[in-house]
Design an enzyme around this catalytic site. Structure first.
Site, PDB file in Angstrom:
ATOM      1  N   ASN A 266       0.834  -1.205   0.000  1.00  0.00           N
ATOM      2  CA  ASN A 266       0.000   0.000   0.000  1.00  0.00           C
ATOM      3  C   ASN A 266       0.861   1.243   0.000  1.00  0.00           C
ATOM      4  O   ASN A 266       0.377   2.350   0.204  1.00  0.00           O
ATOM      5  CB  ASN A 266      -0.955   0.000   1.200  1.00  0.00           C
ATOM      6  CG  ASN A 266      -2.203  -0.809   0.882  1.00  0.00           C
ATOM      7  OD1 ASN A 266      -2.724  -0.759  -0.234  1.00  0.00           O
ATOM      8  ND2 ASN A 266      -2.662  -1.592   1.839  1.00  0.00           N
TER       9      ASN A 266
ATOM     10  N   PHE B 273      15.090   3.492   7.266  1.00  0.00           N
ATOM     11  CA  PHE B 273      14.226   2.785   8.215  1.00  0.00           C
ATOM     12  C   PHE B 273      14.905   1.469   8.602  1.00  0.00           C
ATOM     13  O   PHE B 273      15.991   1.147   8.117  1.00  0.00           O
ATOM     14  CB  PHE B 273      12.842   2.528   7.593  1.00  0.00           C
ATOM     15  CG  PHE B 273      12.864   1.519   6.481  1.00  0.00           C
ATOM     16  CD1 PHE B 273      13.301   1.870   5.220  1.00  0.00           C
ATOM     17  CD2 PHE B 273      12.463   0.199   6.694  1.00  0.00           C
ATOM     18  CE1 PHE B 273      13.350   0.939   4.189  1.00  0.00           C
ATOM     19  CE2 PHE B 273      12.498  -0.746   5.676  1.00  0.00           C
ATOM     20  CZ  PHE B 273      12.942  -0.365   4.425  1.00  0.00           C
ATOM     21  N   GLY B 274      14.242   0.734   9.463  1.00  0.00           N
ATOM     22  CA  GLY B 274      14.728  -0.605   9.829  1.00  0.00           C
ATOM     23  C   GLY B 274      16.156  -0.580  10.338  1.00  0.00           C
ATOM     24  O   GLY B 274      16.513   0.206  11.227  1.00  0.00           O
TER      25      GLY B 274
ATOM     26  N   LYS C  70       2.377   3.999  -1.684  1.00  0.00           N
ATOM     27  CA  LYS C  70       2.164   4.706  -2.964  1.00  0.00           C
ATOM     28  C   LYS C  70       3.491   5.108  -3.614  1.00  0.00           C
ATOM     29  O   LYS C  70       3.604   5.157  -4.834  1.00  0.00           O
ATOM     30  CB  LYS C  70       1.311   5.965  -2.753  1.00  0.00           C
ATOM     31  CG  LYS C  70      -0.088   5.684  -2.243  1.00  0.00           C
ATOM     32  CD  LYS C  70      -1.076   5.511  -3.394  1.00  0.00           C
ATOM     33  CE  LYS C  70      -2.505   5.342  -2.910  1.00  0.00           C
ATOM     34  NZ  LYS C  70      -3.046   4.000  -2.976  1.00  0.00           N
ATOM     35  N   ASN C  71       4.496   5.412  -2.780  1.00  0.00           N
ATOM     36  CA  ASN C  71       5.802   5.802  -3.339  1.00  0.00           C
ATOM     37  C   ASN C  71       6.440   4.641  -4.079  1.00  0.00           C
ATOM     38  O   ASN C  71       6.979   4.813  -5.175  1.00  0.00           O
ATOM     39  CB  ASN C  71       6.752   6.263  -2.229  1.00  0.00           C
ATOM     40  CG  ASN C  71       6.279   7.541  -1.602  1.00  0.00           C
ATOM     41  OD1 ASN C  71       5.715   8.402  -2.271  1.00  0.00           O
ATOM     42  ND2 ASN C  71       6.478   7.658  -0.305  1.00  0.00           N
ATOM     43  N   LYS C  72       6.366   3.459  -3.457  1.00  0.00           N
ATOM     44  CA  LYS C  72       6.922   2.272  -4.107  1.00  0.00           C
ATOM     45  C   LYS C  72       6.208   2.037  -5.435  1.00  0.00           C
ATOM     46  O   LYS C  72       6.833   1.733  -6.443  1.00  0.00           O
ATOM     47  CB  LYS C  72       6.699   1.035  -3.223  1.00  0.00           C
ATOM     48  CG  LYS C  72       7.728   0.805  -2.128  1.00  0.00           C
ATOM     49  CD  LYS C  72       7.480  -0.590  -1.560  1.00  0.00           C
ATOM     50  CE  LYS C  72       8.363  -1.007  -0.435  1.00  0.00           C
ATOM     51  NZ  LYS C  72       8.071  -2.362   0.049  1.00  0.00           N
TER      52      LYS C  72
ATOM     53  N   ASP D 201       9.850  -9.396  -0.395  1.00  0.00           N
ATOM     54  CA  ASP D 201      10.168  -9.685   0.998  1.00  0.00           C
ATOM     55  C   ASP D 201      11.668  -9.468   1.168  1.00  0.00           C
ATOM     56  O   ASP D 201      12.445  -9.795   0.263  1.00  0.00           O
ATOM     57  CB  ASP D 201       9.788 -11.130   1.357  1.00  0.00           C
ATOM     58  CG  ASP D 201       9.625 -11.288   2.857  1.00  0.00           C
ATOM     59  OD1 ASP D 201       8.797 -10.581   3.453  1.00  0.00           O
ATOM     60  OD2 ASP D 201      10.347 -12.107   3.459  1.00  0.00           O
TER      61      ASP D 201
ATOM     62  N   LYS E  96      21.119   5.025  -1.945  1.00  0.00           N
ATOM     63  CA  LYS E  96      20.700   3.729  -1.388  1.00  0.00           C
ATOM     64  C   LYS E  96      19.960   2.906  -2.452  1.00  0.00           C
ATOM     65  O   LYS E  96      20.198   1.714  -2.619  1.00  0.00           O
ATOM     66  CB  LYS E  96      19.812   3.931  -0.149  1.00  0.00           C
ATOM     67  CG  LYS E  96      19.407   2.616   0.488  1.00  0.00           C
ATOM     68  CD  LYS E  96      18.414   2.739   1.626  1.00  0.00           C
ATOM     69  CE  LYS E  96      17.867   1.370   1.988  1.00  0.00           C
ATOM     70  NZ  LYS E  96      16.730   1.384   2.899  1.00  0.00           N
TER      71      LYS E  96
ATOM     72  N   ASP F 190      18.820   0.374   8.798  1.00  0.00           N
ATOM     73  CA  ASP F 190      19.686   1.292   8.034  1.00  0.00           C
ATOM     74  C   ASP F 190      20.796   1.950   8.864  1.00  0.00           C
ATOM     75  O   ASP F 190      21.925   2.071   8.382  1.00  0.00           O
ATOM     76  CB  ASP F 190      18.845   2.382   7.341  1.00  0.00           C
ATOM     77  CG  ASP F 190      18.198   1.873   6.060  1.00  0.00           C
ATOM     78  OD1 ASP F 190      18.575   0.783   5.595  1.00  0.00           O
ATOM     79  OD2 ASP F 190      17.325   2.574   5.532  1.00  0.00           O
TER      80      ASP F 190
END
Ligand code: IMP
Length: 193
Positions: free
Chosen positions: A8, A148-149, A10-12, A68, A171, A151
């Protein structure tokens, strides 16, 4: 032709949409009325990507791709891997996950690790996978505020900055997800003109 990107974000979606032929229209999960949690119960990154792409095809009838990602650390035999999101618990908290990993690696000299993204595409009754890998190492402390995550504690090979210190464009250029997306886009461009 319509293909669902099982996200969901939208940027991706607009990022990938801008790279593929105009006659392929990407739909989000929201666009197809999928508001449930898609099962991710496999014990490999590849297995989870395939499970998600197959779930959408079976339940909603659309061709679909799903991604994933996991962080695989050499000194931990590939952990956290498929369990990266919930490494420190079901709260799925990035700071807790990083703190746990830093502690596990505190006395280890081998800090090598890699991010791996697998995109599974269920397309015209065939299931294909596209893999992107970014090798690097885990730092001894968190650095940087972007991303995020994991990083802030991942330094890609050949670079002095962590992912969280880099611009997103860099990145994406050198990263695992960008590589998997580039392979998917090349396939779709070769297939549909
Ligand atoms: P997902 O499969 O994209 O949801 O990723 C699973 C987990 O891996 C996320 O919750 C993050 O903890 C981690 N992760 C995935 N991609 C990245 C990344 O690009 N940088 C840092 N951590 C990531």
């Amino acid at each position: 032709m319509k293909i669902v990107f099982a996200t969901n974000n939208k940027n991706k979606i607009s990022e990938v949409q801008s790279m593929i032929p105009k006659n392929i229209k990407l739909l989000s999960l929201e666009d197809i009325g999928c508001f449930e949690d898609i099962p991710e119960t496999q014990n490999t990154i590849e297995g989870n990507a395939k499970q998600k792409a197959n779930y959408i095809k079976e339940r909603f009838g659309f061709d679909c791709f799903a991604d994933d990602t996991g962080l695989e650390v050499d000194a931990l035999d590939g952990a956290p891997g498929v369990y990266s999101a919930r490494y420190a618990g079901e709260q799925k908290n990035a700071t807790d996950n990083m703190d746990k990993l830093l502690l596990e690696l505190k006395d280890k000299t081998n800090k090598n690790a890699q991010f791996k993204t697998v995109i599974a595409l269920n397309f015209i009754s065939e299931l294909k996978t596209f893999t992107g890998i970014c090798k690097g190492e885990i730092t001894t402390e968190k650095k940087g505020k972007k991303g995020f995550g994991y990083d802030p504690i991942f330094k890609p090979l050949g670079h002095e900055q962590t992912f969280a210190e880099m611009d997103l464009s860099l990145k994406n250029e050198i990263g695992h997800r960008g590589m998997a997306i580039a392979k998917l886009v090349a396939f779709l461009n070769g297939f549909v003109h």
